[in-house]
Design a protein around this motif. Structure first.
Motif, PDB file in Angstrom:
ATOM      1  N   TRP A 108       0.837  -1.209   0.000  1.00 45.65           N
ATOM      2  CA  TRP A 108       0.000   0.000   0.000  1.00 45.65           C
ATOM      3  C   TRP A 108       0.867   1.253   0.000  1.00 45.65           C
ATOM      4  O   TRP A 108       0.785   2.090  -0.902  1.00 45.65           O
ATOM      5  CB  TRP A 108      -0.899  -0.050   1.229  1.00 45.65           C
ATOM      6  N   ALA A 109       1.697   1.375   1.022  1.00 42.61           N
ATOM      7  CA  ALA A 109       2.541   2.569   1.121  1.00 42.61           C
ATOM      8  C   ALA A 109       3.533   2.632  -0.030  1.00 42.61           C
ATOM      9  O   ALA A 109       3.836   3.702  -0.555  1.00 42.61           O
ATOM     10  CB  ALA A 109       3.269   2.577   2.459  1.00 42.61           C
ATOM     11  N   TYR A 112       1.946   3.969  -3.168  1.00 37.45           N
ATOM     12  CA  TYR A 112       1.645   5.400  -3.028  1.00 37.45           C
ATOM     13  C   TYR A 112       2.910   6.253  -3.096  1.00 37.45           C
ATOM     14  O   TYR A 112       2.868   7.404  -3.522  1.00 37.45           O
ATOM     15  CB  TYR A 112       0.816   5.683  -1.767  1.00 37.45           C
ATOM     16  N   GLN A 113       4.028   5.668  -2.711  1.00 37.68           N
ATOM     17  CA  GLN A 113       5.294   6.382  -2.931  1.00 37.68           C
ATOM     18  C   GLN A 113       5.556   6.522  -4.423  1.00 37.68           C
ATOM     19  O   GLN A 113       5.985   7.572  -4.907  1.00 37.68           O
ATOM     20  CB  GLN A 113       6.458   5.639  -2.269  1.00 37.68           C
ATOM     21  N   PRO A 166      -7.983   5.360  -2.774  1.00 33.90           N
ATOM     22  CA  PRO A 166      -8.044   6.805  -3.005  1.00 33.90           C
ATOM     23  C   PRO A 166      -7.260   7.194  -4.265  1.00 33.90           C
ATOM     24  O   PRO A 166      -6.117   6.778  -4.441  1.00 33.90           O
ATOM     25  CB  PRO A 166      -7.392   7.395  -1.754  1.00 33.90           C
ATOM     26  N   TYR A 553      -3.826  -2.051   8.666  1.00 27.89           N
ATOM     27  CA  TYR A 553      -4.471  -1.721   9.939  1.00 27.89           C
ATOM     28  C   TYR A 553      -4.259  -0.259  10.346  1.00 27.89           C
ATOM     29  O   TYR A 553      -5.203   0.465  10.669  1.00 27.89           O
ATOM     30  CB  TYR A 553      -3.892  -2.678  10.978  1.00 27.89           C
ATOM     31  N   GLU A 555      -3.551   2.327   8.623  1.00 22.03           N
ATOM     32  CA  GLU A 555      -4.149   3.331   7.743  1.00 22.03           C
ATOM     33  C   GLU A 555      -5.613   3.551   8.084  1.00 22.03           C
ATOM     34  O   GLU A 555      -6.130   4.651   7.959  1.00 22.03           O
ATOM     35  CB  GLU A 555      -4.009   2.896   6.286  1.00 22.03           C
TER      36      GLU A 555
ATOM     37  N   SER B 758       0.493   9.371  10.639  1.00 25.77           N
ATOM     38  CA  SER B 758       1.370   9.357   9.461  1.00 25.77           C
ATOM     39  C   SER B 758       0.720   8.505   8.386  1.00 25.77           C
ATOM     40  O   SER B 758       0.935   7.308   8.315  1.00 25.77           O
ATOM     41  CB  SER B 758       2.738   8.791   9.845  1.00 25.77           C
ATOM     42  N   ILE B 759      -0.102   9.128   7.614  1.00 31.51           N
ATOM     43  CA  ILE B 759      -0.902   8.390   6.636  1.00 31.51           C
ATOM     44  C   ILE B 759      -0.070   8.122   5.394  1.00 31.51           C
ATOM     45  O   ILE B 759       0.558   9.020   4.830  1.00 31.51           O
ATOM     46  CB  ILE B 759      -2.172   9.198   6.302  1.00 31.51           C
ATOM     47  N   ALA B 760      -0.069   6.876   4.956  1.00 30.08           N
ATOM     48  CA  ALA B 760       0.813   6.467   3.860  1.00 30.08           C
ATOM     49  C   ALA B 760       0.436   7.103   2.533  1.00 30.08           C
ATOM     50  O   ALA B 760       1.229   7.084   1.602  1.00 30.08           O
ATOM     51  CB  ALA B 760       0.804   4.943   3.732  1.00 30.08           C
ATOM     52  N   LEU B 761      -0.770   7.655   2.442  1.00 32.91           N
ATOM     53  CA  LEU B 761      -1.169   8.270   1.164  1.00 32.91           C
ATOM     54  C   LEU B 761      -0.256   9.436   0.808  1.00 32.91           C
ATOM     55  O   LEU B 761      -0.188   9.856  -0.332  1.00 32.91           O
ATOM     56  CB  LEU B 761      -2.610   8.781   1.250  1.00 32.91           C
ATOM     57  N   LEU B 762       0.477   9.959   1.801  1.00 34.17           N
ATOM     58  CA  LEU B 762       1.423  11.031   1.518  1.00 34.17           C
ATOM     59  C   LEU B 762       2.436  10.568   0.485  1.00 34.17           C
ATOM     60  O   LEU B 762       2.902  11.352  -0.338  1.00 34.17           O
ATOM     61  CB  LEU B 762       2.140  11.447   2.814  1.00 34.17           C
ATOM     62  N   GLY B 763       2.789   9.305   0.554  1.00 30.07           N
ATOM     63  CA  GLY B 763       3.745   8.769  -0.412  1.00 30.07           C
ATOM     64  C   GLY B 763       5.176   9.068  -0.058  1.00 30.07           C
ATOM     65  O   GLY B 763       6.070   8.886  -0.881  1.00 30.07           O
ATOM     66  N   ALA B 764       5.400   9.560   1.133  1.00 29.66           N
ATOM     67  CA  ALA B 764       6.771   9.860   1.557  1.00 29.66           C
ATOM     68  C   ALA B 764       6.851   9.543   3.034  1.00 29.66           C
ATOM     69  O   ALA B 764       5.837   9.503   3.727  1.00 29.66           O
ATOM     70  CB  ALA B 764       7.104  11.333   1.313  1.00 29.66           C
ATOM     71  N   GLN B 874      -2.889  -8.104  17.345  1.00 33.89           N
ATOM     72  CA  GLN B 874      -2.275  -6.874  17.838  1.00 33.89           C
ATOM     73  C   GLN B 874      -3.076  -6.208  18.956  1.00 33.89           C
ATOM     74  O   GLN B 874      -2.541  -5.410  19.706  1.00 33.89           O
ATOM     75  CB  GLN B 874      -2.073  -5.893  16.676  1.00 33.89           C
TER      76      GLN B 874
END
Lengths: 568, 1045
Positions: A108-109, A112-113, A166, A553, A555, B758-764, B874
Motif C-alpha cells: 500500500w505505502a 503510493y510512494q 483513493p 491496519y 491506515e 502518518s498516513i501512507a497516502l502522503l507517499g513519503a 495486535q
C-alpha cells in the motif's frame, strides 16, 4: 614596548578580517528539487534520472515475496522454506490479518510512494526545457506519458489487491494537507486507469524500437494498451463483475453483472493484437532469456545474473549451488497435457503413471525440473535420498519438483552463468489469453478463441493432430472452453504472478486453496521408480474476505474516512 | 622552599581536621632523584635535632611517598595533650614509653602508634579509600562543596583503581547514585568498516554530537539519559584513561549543574578530572598487574545424541518425518563414528578457559613553585577468549593493545599569569580473527554439536553443504583483522589574575585541539571445507586468499575554545561570585561539514555567611545543524540553598549534627540531538548517489535514478526539559556519618518523534517532529559511615536509586483498547502477549483463541485474549515488562589495618526485566539462507520443553522448527533482570616502611583483586547483563604490585 603591543593588536585585527571567509553552511551537495527539475537544463539529465526512479518502483517479481515467487502461495507451488515465518506460507495458509500481512505483499505505502513520485514528475517536468524531440515535440512529453502509465500501473497493482483506493490525481501532498481521504469506488479506479492509458497512448514510443540498445525498457504504446486490456479483464472478472464479495459495496467491485465488460476487455486485447507489432517467439524458453524479443510488451528491467538459479536451483550440486527455494506442486505438473495436447486424465492421452514425464507438453520440461530431467549434465535425482532430495536438514524440494522456468539453459553445463533476468509484466501470450477468455465470455467459443489457444500450443511444441486443434476438443461449450482457457493460462503463465490473482478473480480460490497441496514421493524400485502422491502442505483460504487484502491496519486507524474491506 | 609554597598556596582548606601539605591524592611527578634525596635528608636532619630533647617524643609524619604531612593532629590516647605536625611534618609531644599516640588527618586513615621509648618516630599515613573533599568539581571549574546547590556525586582515585579492566567505566557500577550501568559486551568491538554519515547517526554514540566513542562495553544512563563525558572541561568521549591518573569522576545530575552546556544540557554529565601537577618532591608510582579473565554466562550446548533426539521430536511435532535413526543416536552417544556422527563441543573447541590481561602504569608528579608537571604512562594488553593455533605466525585472538601518555605542565609565568599545557596521546591496536569475532560468535551459538567433524580423516576441515565455513578454521586459521586507532589531544589553559582592576577578578582562556583517526587492515582469508562422503572429499564453501585491504574507518578533528571572566569576592559575610563565559566547539568527522556549537553564558551566585545560597545562570546557545535563523536558544537555571546546620537552634542544641544543608535547583535545558535523526533533515533532498540504479535498454546502461528522500522538517529544534531537583546533605557525629538524599522531577518535552497520524497516502516518509513528552522522576539516597577502632579503620558506604519513567505524551495512532497504548506506560516497557500457560490437551487448544491463522495443539503457548474477540492479535499486545520503577543500588565496604586493606563493591539491580533472545531458548534456529533453516544449535534449556509426559512440569512449549505462535514476544520470554553481584573486591598489603626503605623506595604494596566475582541471579547459563549472542562478560582475577618512589 608599547609599539610592540600595538603591532600585535593590528595583526590580530588583520587576522580576524582575513579569516572572514564564507564557508559552507549546509551541504550543497544535497540534491534539491530545483536541481532535479532544472529550468536551465536543456538535456533534462536529472529529470530523466528522476523518471528512472519511478521506473525502479516497479517490482521485479523474481523471488519477490520473502525470497519466493508469489505463485508459491497459489496451488502451483509452495516454498521449500515453508514455515510460520515464511511469507509465501503465510499467504497460502491464511495466516495474516490487516496487521501482519507479509512485508513484500504489504505494498500500500510502497505504491503510493510510486504514485507520489509520478505526480511530482508530471507536475514539474514542464519547466525543464528539454531540446531533444520525438515526433516533433520535446521528449519531455514522452517522459511525462511514461510516468502516467507507470502511475496507472501502480494504481492497478493496488486495485487488484484492495479494490477501490483513493485516487490522488496530480496532487503532491505536503505535511499540512488533509490526508484523511476516502477510498474511490472500484469503478472510478478502473475508469481512471483506463482513461490514463487512453490519454497517453499516442504520445509514447512504438515498437519495434528504433534504438533498443537504449530504449527497450521503456513504456510503449503497446504497454499502455496492454495494461488497459488487463485492467478491463480484471474488472470484467467474476470477483468484481457479478460476484462482488459485498454486493452493494462500490469499493469492492461492481454492484451488477454486465456482460459488456467482457466485450470491452476483448476489444482492448484485440487492439493490442491489431497493432501487429507483437508476436509469439518461436521457442518458449527464449521468451525470458532473449532481450527485446517481439513477445515482450511491458516489463521491469532486471539484471544480467544468475540469482534465479542460486535461489531456486536444485540442491546437491557443489559447482552450481542452488537453494531449491521453490517446490512446484503435483497439481501443476498434472496440469500439463501430453504432447498430443490431451490432458493426462484423458484415457486416450497415453499417460503412463509409471513413467509420468514421458511424452508430455514440452512446456513441462521448460517449467519444472522433475526426477530424471536433464540438468547440469546429470539426470536429476529427486527420489527419496537422491542427490537433490537428500532428506537432510538442508532446505530442499518438498514435492520432488524444482522450478525450471526463467532459468538459463543449463541442461548441459556444469555451472551457472549470468543471463537475462528481466521481469515480464505483460507479454503477447497474456494478451492472447486475455482475448480468448474475454471473447469466450462475451461471445462464446468462436473460432477466434480457438485460434489463440492453438497458436500458444503450436508454439509450445504440441503436436497439431489430424484436426489441427492441438489436442483441443472441437466444438466446446462456453463452460468447457472456460476450463480449457483457465488451464492453458495456468501452464503458459506459471510463476509469472498470474495464477495467484487468477484464482481470485475467477472466485475459485475458496475451492482450490482449501485443499491440501500435493507433491510426489519417488522411491527407487529396482531400475525404475515408484511414484506416490503425498500431501505436502495444508493451504487455507477464508472466503469471502481473502479475495481482497485488508487495508493496512494503521491506515484505517489513522484515517476515519478509510473504510476497511469486508471481513477484516 | 616548602615553607614558601605553603604560604603561597591558594588552596584553602576549610573545616578539615588538619591541613595536609600536599594534595596527597594529586599525582606525583618526576623530579630528579637527586632532588628527592636531598629533600628527605633535610627533613631527617631536623628530626634528629629535635629528638634530643628529653621526656618528649619527636617524630615525622609522612605520606606514601615519604612526603611530610603538615597539620596532622597528634594526640595522646586517654590524655589531654595533643599537637599538630609542622610544615616539615614534624611533631613533638610529651609522652612516655607505653603511651599510645593517635595520628589523625583528614582523608587519611587514623593510625595509633605505641611508644617504645626514646625513638624518633617516622609515621606513615595511608590515604583513606573514601575521600571527602572540600572542593567539588563543577563544570568549568571547582567550587566549595558547601556551596553546591545541584546534585553532584563523586568518586575518587582509590575507588577506581581496584577494578582490573580496560576502561574506567567498569569501575562505576554501584558507586554513583543515579548512574545506572549495564555491560553489553565483554570486549571492545573494534570498528572495521569505513564509518560514513549514517553510521554516526544514532548509532555510534547516542551523545549529542555524534563522535567515535571507545566505550562500546558499558552503557551508562544517568537519571535515564546517556550522559555527556567531559574530561578536564572538554567534551571527549574517551573511556580508557588510566584510573590512577584520574583525580575524580563526578556525575552532574541536575539542570543547574549542566546549564553551561546550553543546548546540550539536558542529559547530565560524566565529569572526569585528571590529576593536576603539584609542587614538591617527585612522586613516582609504578604499578604492574596481570589478571586472568574467564567468560561468564555461556550456555550449555546439548550433546549430539540429545540434540538429534530432540530434533526428531521437533520434526514429529511439526508432522514431518524424523531424520535420525536409533543407530544414529547410538553412534552419537558412543562416539563410534566421529566423522559421520560427530559430537563436537564447539565452545570447548574454540574458547580457552582463561585469557590474560596485563597492564603497567607509571605516574610521576612534582615540580617547583614555578613549574610543575605530571606524567602518566599506561600500557594495557587484553587478550580475547579464542584459542590460537601454534602454527599461526601471527596472533589471531582478539587483542586490545594500548599505549597512553598523559602529561601536564603548569607554569606560573608571572605571579598573576599561569599557563597549563596538557598533552594526551593514545595508540590502540585492536585485533580479531579474520572471520570477525562477531561472526564467529554467531556461528558458534548456532552450530549444533553434530553439524560436522572438526577435521576429516585426511586432516582437512570438515563441513557440509549447510555449514560451508568450518568454525575452527574461522577462529584460528582465517587470518586476522586489525583496527588501529590514534588519538592526540592538546589542551592549553591560560589564567590571568585581574586583581589590579578589581579584587577577585580573573580571566581564563582555554584552547583545545584533538585528533582521532582509526584505520582498518583486513588480512583475513577463508579456507575450503570438505565434505567427506564415501571415502571421497568434495570441496565446499568459497575459499578466499588472504586479503590485504586497508581502509580508513574514521578521522575526526575537534576544536574547542573557551574564554571567561570570573569574579569572586567576599564583603563581610556576603560572598559573591560571577562568571561570563563564551565557548566554541567544532567537530569535523571524515568529510562531513563541521558541526559548530557555541555558548554565551552568565552565571552568578551569592551566599550570606555560607548559610543562605542563591545561584542563577543563563545561556544563549547555538548549534549550526539547525535551520538558519533557528540556531540559537536560551536556556536558564537557578538554585536555592540553606545550610540549616549553621542555624543556632541546631548548633546550640544538636551538637551531633555537623551539617544539614537543603538545596533546590531548576533548569530549563536542551538536547541538540538532531543528528541522531537524519542528516540536515530541515532540507528537502533527493537522493542521487545512493538511489536505486535502473538499467536501461538491452545494453543495460546503468542509469542513476533519483527519488525524493523522506520529508524534511524545516521547524526541527532541540528537545527540551524542565529539570527539578530537591536534595539534602547531612553530616552527623563529626562527619563519621554522611547522608545525601535527592528527589528529582525531570520532564523532557519536544522529544523528536514521528507523528501518529502518518498516513501512507502522503507517499513519503514522515519526518521527526518535536512532539513527545517523557517524565522521569526518582530518588537517590547515599549513606556513608566511616570510623576507626585504634588503627583499625573501616567504612561502609551505600547508595540506592529509584527511577520511575512515564510516557506523558506520544502522538500515538488511535487505538481502540487502552491496554495497547504506550502513553502512560514507562519509557522502556516491553510489549507483547500475556502468556497464561501451555495448552495441556488438544480440546483446550481447539477451544481457545490463538494467533492469526494458527491451529494450536497441546504443548503450545496459551495467550490471554485481552479484548475477547476469540483471536490473539495486535489488540492483545500490552506492556508485559519493565513496568515498575527501576531500582539499583551498590555498597562498598572495607577496612584497613596497619597496611592490610580490604575493599569490596557489591552492586545490584531490582525491578528490571529482560526479553530474553528466544532464538537461543527455542533452539534449532538461525542457520542458513536468511536464517530460515531450522537446524541451529539446541541448549540444555530445551529439556524444559512440553511433552505429554512432562506436561505438569514443563515451562517451555513443545519443540518445533520455527513456530511463530510459540516464539511470539510474550511474558513467557520475559525474565527477571534483577541481580546482585560482588562486582569487585581487593585485598592489599603495604610492606612495612622499613622494608621498603631497604630497597630505596618509599612504599611497596601488593594486591589481588577481582571483577564480577560472584553473582546472584535466577537463571543458569545466562548473564543478566550481557545476554544473547554477544562477547560474554568476564570474571577477572588480578594480582599486582605497586611501588612508590
Amino acid at each position: 614596548m608599547k609599539g610592540y603591543k600595538t603591532l600585535i593588536f593590528a595583526l590580530a585585527v588583520i587576522m580576524v578580517i582575513a579569516g572572514c571567509k564564507k564557508y559552507e553552511q549546509f551541504p550543497v551537495d544535497k540534491v534539491t528539487i530545483s536541481y532535479i527539475f532544472d529550468p536551465k537544463d536543456s538535456a533534462g539529465v536529472n529529470a530523466q534520472e528522476f523518471l528512472y526512479g519511478i521506473y525502479a518502483k516497479m517490482k521485479n517479481g523474481h523471488n519477490r515475496v520473502g525470497g519466493d515467487y508469489l505463485d508459491a502461495s497459489s496451488d502451483d507451488a509452495m516454498s521449500s522454506a515453508f514455515g510460520p515465518a515464511n511469507e509465501a506460507t503465510i499467504l497460502s495458509t491464511a495466516a495474516y490479518n490487516s496487521y501482519t500481512i507479509p512485508t513484500d505483499e504489504n505494498l500500500w505505502a510502497y505504491y503510493y510512494q510510486g504514485i507520489r513520485s509520478a505526480n511530482e514528475f508530471v507536475d514539474n517536468i514542464d519547466v525543464v526545457p528539454v531540446l531533444a524531440k520525438y515526433n516533433g515535440y520535446s521528449i519531455k512529453y514522452l517522459w511525462k506519458s511514461e510516468a502516467r502509465v507507470l502511475r496507472a500501473y501502480f494504481y492497478f497493482e493496488l486495485v487488484k489487491r484492495y479494490g477501490g483506493v483513493p485516487l490522488l490525481g496530480n496532487k503532491v501532498f505536503t505535511l499540512t494537507d488533509n490526508l484523511q481521504l476516502p477510498r474511490n469506488s472500484f469503478d472510478d479506479c478502473i475508469k481512471y486507469i483506463v482513461s490514463e492509458c487512453d490519454a497517453v497512448k499516442d504520445t509514447l514510443l512504438t515498437t519495434p524500437f528504433s534504438n533498443p540498445n537504449a530504449d527497450s525498457h521503456r513504456v510503449t504504446r503497446g504497454a499502455a494498451l496492454a495494461l488497459k486490456a488487463r485492467v478491463l479483464l480484471y474488472a470484467a472478472s467474476p470477483l468484481f463483475n457479478g460476484g462482488n464479495i459485498d454486493p452493494s459495496n462500490p469499493l469492492t467491485g461492481y454492484s451488477n453483472f454486465d456482460a459488456s465488460r467482457w466485450a470491452q476487455a476483448a476489444a482492448a486485447a484485440k487492439a493490442v493484437m491489431d497493432l501487429g507489432t507483437y508476436s509469439l517467439v518461436g521457442n518458449y524458453k527464449d521468451i525470458f532469456l532473449t532481450q527485446n524479443n517481439p513477445e515482450i510488451i511491458f516489463m521491469r528491467q532486471g539484471d544480467n545474473g544468475n540469482s534465479i538459479e542460486t535461489a531456486n536451483g536444485p540442491v546437491g550440486f557443489t559447482a552450481a549451488v542452488g537453494k531449491g527455494q521453490t517446490s512446484p506442486t503435483q497439481e501443476l505438473a498434472d496440469a500439463f497435457p501430453m504432447n498430443n495436447g490431451l490432458a493426462i486424465t484423458d484415457p486416450a492421452s497415453g499417460f503412463d503413471s509409471n513413467n509420468p514425464y514421458a511424452n508430455r507438453d514440452p512446456r513441462l520440461t521448460y517449467t519444472l525440473l522433475y526426477n530424471g530431467a536433464q540438468w547440469l549434465n546429470t539426470q536429476l535425482q529427486t527420489y527419496e535420498g537422491g542427490q537433490s532430495k537428500p532428506n537432510s536438514t538442508l532446505q530442499q524440494t518438498q514435492t520432488s519438483y524444482y522450478m525450471r522456468k526463467f532459468m538459463g539453459n543449463f541442461e548441459s553445463s556444469n555451472s551457472y552463468s549470468g543471463h537475462n533476468e528481466d521481469w515480464l509484466i505483460i507479454r503477447y501470450a497474456d494478451i492472447l489469453l486475455d482475448y480468448a477468455e474475454a471473447q469466450n465470455e462475451a461471445v462464446g467459443p468462436d473460432a477466434s478463441v480457438y485460434q489463440q489457444l492453438t497458436a500458444l500450443r503450436q508454439r509450445a511444441g504440441i503436436q497439431p493432430g489430424a484436426d489441427g486443434l492441438y489436442g483441443l476438443k472441437a466444438g466446446m461449450t462456453q463452460d468447457e472452453m472456460r476450463i480449457a482457457i483457465q488451464n492453458e493460462r495456468r501452464i503458459e503463465l506459471a510463476f509469472e504472478e498470474s495464477r495467484y490473482w487468477d484464482i481470485r478473480r475467477w472466485k475459485i480460490a475458496e475451492t482450490i486453496m482449501n485443499q491440501p497441496r500435493k507433491g510426489v514421493s519417488i522411491t527407487q524400485s529396482g531400475t525404475g521408480f515408484l511414484y506416490n502422491d503425498i500431501n505436502v502442505l495444508t493451504t487455507k483460504f477464508v472466503s469471502p474476505k481473502m479475495y481482497l487484502y485488508p487495508i493496512p491496519y494503521d491506515e484505517v486507524l489513522k484515517n476515519p474516512s478509510m473504510k476497511q474491506n469486508p471481513g477484516w | 622552599m616548602l615553607n614558601r609554597f605553603c604560604k603561597n598556596t591558594k588552596f584553602k582548606l576549610q573545616g578539615g581536621a588538619c591541613r595536609c601539605l600536599k594534595g596527597y591524592f594529586l599525582p606525583a611527578l618526576i623530579c630528579l632523584v637527586i632532588t628527592a634525596k636531598s629533600d628527605i635528608s633535610i627533613a631527617q636532619n631536623s628530626t634528629l635535632k629535635q629528638s634530643a630533647q628529653s621526656g618528649r617524643v619527636n617524630g615525622t609524619v609522612v605520606d606514601e611517598f615519604n612526603v611530610p604531612l603538615q597539620g596532622v593532629h597528634v594526640s595522646l590516647k586517654r590524655k589531654a595533650d595533643s599537637t599538630s605536625t609542622n610544615i616539615n611534618g614534624q611533631f613533638s609531644i610529651n609522652a612516655a614509653a607505653g603511651d599510645i599516640l593517635t595520628f589523625n588527618c583528614k582523608n587519611f586513615y587514623v593510625r595509633e602508634v605505641k611508644i617504645k621509648g626514646g625513638d624518633t618516630l617516622s609515621v606513615h599515613l595511608i590515604p583513606a579509600y573514601l575521600k571527602s573533599a572540600d572542593k567539588a568539581d563543577v563544570l568549568y571549574g571547582t567550587t566549595d562543596r558547601a556551596s553546591v546547590l545541584g546534585s553532584i556525586s563523586t568518586v575518587y582515585t582509590n575507588q577506581l583503581t581496584t577494578t582490573p579492566a580496560s576502561l574506567y567505566t567498569y569501575a562505576l557500577p554501584g558507586q554513583l547514585p543515579g548512574l545506572y550501568t549495564q555491560q553489553i559486551s565483554g570486549f571492545t568491538a573494534p570498528p572495521t568498516g569505513g564509518q560514513t554519515q549514517p553510521d554516526f547517526i544514532g548509532n555510534v554514540v547516542q551523545h549529542n554530537n555524534y563522535s567515535p566513542n571507545d566505550n562500546n562495553e558499558i552503557s551508562l544512563s544517568l537519571r535515564g539519559q546517556t550522559p555527556i563525558t567531559i574530561i578536564d572541561n572538554v567534551q571527549r568521549e574517551i573511556s580508557s584513561i588510566d584510573p590512577e591518573s584520574i583525580e575524580s569522576i563526578s556525575v552532574l545530575k541536575d539542570g543547574l549543574s549542566t546549564i553551561l552546556l546550553g543546548n546540550n544540557s539536558s542529559r547530565g554529565v560524566l565529569l572526569i578530572t585528571t590529576k593536576r601537577p603539584e609542587a614538591g618532591k617527585p612522586r613516582i608510582s609504578l604499578t604492574a598487574q596481570t589478571g586472568l579473565q574467564q567468560p561468564l554466562g555461556l550456555p550449555t550446548p546439548l550433546p549430539a545424541y540429545q540434540y538429534s533426539y530432540l530434533y526428531n521430536e521437533a520434526l514429529q511435532n511439526d508432522g514431518k518425518p524424523a531424520i535420525y535413526t536409533s543407530s544414529d543416536f547410538n553412534a552419537y552417544r558412543n562416539h563410534t563414528d566421529p566423522i559421520g556422527h560427530p559430537d563436537v563441543n564447539w565452545f570447548n573447541t574454540l574458547l580457552q578457559n582463561y585469557s590474560p590481561m596485563t597492564s603497567y602504569r607509571l605516574n610521576v608528579n612534582g615540580g617547583t613553585q614555578i613549574a610543575k608537571y605530571t606524567i602518566s604512562v599506561n600500557y594495557l594488553d587484553q587478550q580475547g577468549m579464542f584459542k590460537t593455533a601454534s602454527s599461526s605466525l601471527y596472533n589471531t585472538n582478539n587483542d586490545l593493545n594500548r599505549y597512553m601518555i598523559n602529561s601536564d605542565v603548569n607554569v606560573n609565568v608571572t605571579p598573576k599569569f599561569n599557563i597549563d599545557l596538557q598533552l594526551f596521546g593514545r595508540v590502540q591496536q585492536m585485533t580479531q580473527p579474520g572471520a570477525g569475532y562477531n561472526n564467529i560468535l554467531n556461528t558458534l551459538y548456532t552450530t549444533p554439536n553434530n553439524a560436522y567433524p572438526i577435521y576429516n580423516p585426511n586432516g582437512s576441515f570438515g563441513g557440509t553443504a549447510l555449514y560451508t565455513n568450518n568454525l575452527l578454521s574461522q577462529a584460528e586459521y582465517s587470518g586476522y583483522e586489525r583496527t588501529n586507532s590514534n588519538d592526540v589531544l592538546a589542551n592549553l589553559d591560560l589564567s590571568y589574575d585581574l586583581g589590579s582592576i578589581t579584587k577577585g577578578l580573573s580571566a581564563k582562556g582555554k584552547g583545545n585541539l584533538s585528533f582521532s583517526s582509526q584505520s582498518f587492515i583486513n588480512r583475513s582469508l577463508q579456507n575450503n571445507a570438505y565434505l567427506y562422503v564415501d571415502s571421497g572429499y568434495s570441496a565446499i564453501g568459497s575459499p578466499v586468499a588472504q586479503n590485504n585491504v586497508f581502509n580508513t574507518v574514521s578521522s575526526a578533528r575537534y576544536a574547542y575554545a573557551q574564554g571567561s571572566l570570573d569574579y569572586q569576592r567576599s564583603f563581610g559575610k556576603n560572598n559573591v561570585s560571577a562568571m561570563a563565559l563564551y565557548d566554541y566547539r567544532s567537530q569535523v568527522l571524515n568529510f562531513d561539514l563541521s558541526q559548530v556549537s557555541t555558548n554565551q553564558a552568565l552565571k552568578a551566585a551569592y551566599n550570606y555567611d555560607n548559610k543562605y545560597f542563591v545561584e542563577a545562570a543563563v545561556d544563549n546557545s547555538s548549534y549550526n545543524r539547525y535551520p538558519p535563523g533557528h540556531q540559537f536558544g536560551l536556556f536558564y537555571a537557578g538554585g536555592l540553598g540553606w545550610q540549616m546546620g549553621k542555624e543556632n537552634f541546631i548548633k546550640d542544641n544538636l551538637k551531633w549534627i555537623a551539617d544539614w544543608k537543603w538545596r533546590l535547583s531548576y533548569g530549563k535545558t536542551g538536547n541538540a540531538n538532531v543528528d541522531n535523526y537524519g542528516y540536515y533533515n530541515f532540507l528537502q533532498t533527493y537522493t542521487a548517489s545512493q538511489g536505486y540504479a535502473y538499467t536501461t535498454g538491452t545494453a543495460r546502461g546503468n542509469v542513476q535514478s533519483v527519488l525524493e528522500n523522506g520529508f524534511a522538517n524545516p521547524f526541527i529544534t532541540w528537545e527540551k526539559a524542565h529539570k527539578l531537583d530537591i536534595g539534602t546533605d547531612i553530616g552527623l557525629f563529626n562527619d563519621h556519618l554522611k547522608i545525601t538524599a535527592d528527589y528529582y522531577h525531570d520532564s523532557y518535552y519536544d522529544l523528536l518523534q514521528i507523528r501518529g497520524a502518518s498516513i501512507a497516502l502522503l507517499g513519503a516518509s514522515y519526518p521527526y517532529e518535536n512532539i513527545g513528552v517523557n517524565l522521569y522522576t526518582g530518588g537517590e539516597l547515599s549513606v556513608t559511615y566511616q570510623n576507626n577502632a585504634g588503627s583499625f579503620n573501616y567504612f561502609i558506604t551505600g547508595n540506592a536509586s529509584i527511577q520511575s519513567t512515564k510516557i506523558v505524551y506520544s502522538d500515538e495512532e488511535p487505538t481502540p483498547y487502552p491496554w495497547t497504548k504506550h502513553t502512560g506506560e514507562p519509557v522502556n516497557a516491553i510489549y507483547g502477549y500475556k502468556a497464561t500457560g501451555i495448552f495441556q490437551t488438544a480440546q483446550e487448544a481447539a477451544s481457545s483463541p490463538t494467533t492469526v491463522g494458527y491451529t494450536a495443539q497441546a504443548g503450545d503457548v496459551k495467550y490471554a485474549d485481552l479484548n475477547h474477540d476469540g483471536v490473539i492479535n495486535q489488540f492483545d499486545v500490552t506492556a508485559i515488562g519493565n513496568t515498575r520503577p527501576l531500582f539499583f543500588y551498590g555498597t562498598t565496604i572495607g577496612f584497613n589495618y596497619k597496611g592490610f586493606s580490604f575493599s569490596a563493591i557489591l552492586q545490584g539491580v531490582a525491578n528490571r526485566q529482560i526479553l530474553y533472545d528466544n532464538a537461543l531458548i527455542n533452539g534449532f534456529s538461525g542457520v542458513g539462507f536468511l536464517g530460515l533453516v531450522y537446524s541451529g544449535q539446541g541448549y540444555n534449556v530445551l529439556s524444559d520443553r512440553w511433552t505429554p509426559e512432562t506436561a505438569n512440569t514443563a515451562t517451555m512449549p513443545r519443540l518445533s522448527l520455527g513456530n511463530a505462535n510459540n516464539t511470539a514476544y510474550s511474558t513467557l520470554y520475559v525474565r527477571s533482570g534483577s541481580y546482585f553481584r560482588l562486582k569487585n573486591a581487593e585485598i592489599g598489603y603495604s610492606l612495612p616502611a622499613g622494608w621498603a626503605h631497604k630497597i630505596s623506595v618509599s612504599g611497596v604494596r601488593i594486591f589481588v583483586n577481582g571483577e564480577n566475582l560472584w553473582t546472584l541471579y535466577g537463571y543458569k547459563g545466562i548473564d543478566p547483563e550481557v545476554y544473547g549472542i554477544a562477547y560474554p562478560i568476564q570474571r577477572v582475577f588480578n594480582a599486582g604490585i605497586n611501588v612508590k618512589l
